[in-house]
Enzyme design. Sequence first.
Site, mmCIF file in Angstrom:
data_model
loop_
_atom_site.group_PDB
_atom_site.id
_atom_site.type_symbol
_atom_site.label_atom_id
_atom_site.label_comp_id
_atom_site.label_asym_id
_atom_site.label_seq_id
_atom_site.Cartn_x
_atom_site.Cartn_y
_atom_site.Cartn_z
ATOM 1 N N HIS A 106 -5.491 8.064 0.878
ATOM 2 C CA HIS A 106 -4.106 8.469 0.626
ATOM 3 C C HIS A 106 -3.927 9.192 -1.031
ATOM 4 C CE1 HIS A 106 -2.635 6.431 4.270
ATOM 5 N NE2 HIS A 106 -2.993 5.535 3.767
ATOM 6 N N GLU B 185 1.026 -1.222 -0.223
ATOM 7 C CA GLU B 185 0.133 -0.063 0.064
ATOM 8 C C GLU B 185 0.853 1.226 -0.065
ATOM 9 O OE1 GLU B 185 -2.648 0.316 3.605
ATOM 10 O OE2 GLU B 185 -3.873 1.790 2.748
ATOM 11 N N GLU C 65 -12.052 1.635 5.185
ATOM 12 C CA GLU C 65 -11.056 1.819 6.296
ATOM 13 C C GLU C 65 -11.296 3.283 6.565
ATOM 14 O OE1 GLU C 65 -6.477 0.855 6.876
ATOM 15 O OE2 GLU C 65 -6.775 2.448 5.435
HETATM 16 C C1 LER Z 1 -3.226 1.352 6.257
HETATM 17 O O1 LER Z 1 -4.095 0.844 5.404
HETATM 18 C C2 LER Z 1 -3.281 2.888 6.074
HETATM 19 O O2 LER Z 1 -4.189 3.185 5.302
HETATM 20 C C3 LER Z 1 -2.581 3.630 6.726
HETATM 21 O O3 LER Z 1 -2.832 4.961 6.661
HETATM 22 C C4 LER Z 1 -2.360 3.077 8.360
HETATM 23 O O4 LER Z 1 -3.483 3.637 9.024
HETATM 24 MN MN MN Z 2 -5.263 2.100 3.942
#
Ligand code: LER
Ligand code: MN
Length: 272
Positions: free
Chosen positions: A190, A154, A248
Amino acid sequence: MIRSAITVSIVPESKGGPFVFHGGLEAGIASAASTGFDGVEIFPSHADDIDGYLLRGWLEKYSVQLAAMGTGAGWLTRKLRLTDPDPLVRAAGRDFIGAIVDFAGGFGAPAIIGSMQGRHGDGVSREQALEWLRAELNQLGPRAHAHGVPLLYEPLNRYETNLFNTLSEAAAFLETLKTRNVKLLADLFHMNIEETDLAEAIRINGKWIGHVHFADSNRRAIGLGHTQFSPVAKALIDVGYDGYVSGEIFPWPDAETAATKTLESFRKFFPR
Ligand code: LER
Ligand code: MN
């Protein structure tokens, strides 16, 4: 078929983090099922935290799949990471992740390497950090393959890592691995910080994407921020994405509302 999942954390220290259900594993699985999710993404303190026999029973009882398992507690609670200057910390990080790869693999689910990738700095050059990361992914990728699942890598935003922040940079790195079994996790939170165009990044890197973290711009449920999600959904469908979109996100305003909102958005954008 694109499937829905929601996060369940059993790590006390992760309260306040982007995980929807925190009230115990069976309760989280039951809530995911009653909301209508296909799967759960579990965030454990350690692979040994979970009784596999009980988990199998709960997944069957509530008719949900294990979508994926996170490894970030290795960093959060033990400060392990694959690019630490200390070889013992790197080795412990590999063991921590490896145990989750094997545990999740037994349920047909992939493990996620997010925070555990670490960063360069503190006397570690970027080249050195990437060499260590490459070696670990080349070990762990085949380990996941033995279970018939990918390993998920990731890219994170700049405040969480300085290794890779965008899908294209990360895909170019995966291209240099010996293993072909490491796939990208596209976390829309992100990506909202780092990508120029979310849909375009998905189109360019579609063949690498093995899992999606389904989050709005502010890491709340899709629909509670300002991401224009229609073009993103269309890009996932157009590239033939065939995995989970997993919430998430923060349990905001509360876990039940975040879960319900996530599933409503899922059904709106990925009608069956
Ligand atoms: C994990 O999936 C993630 O996105 C990180 O930002 C940890 O929280
Ligand atoms: Mn994540």
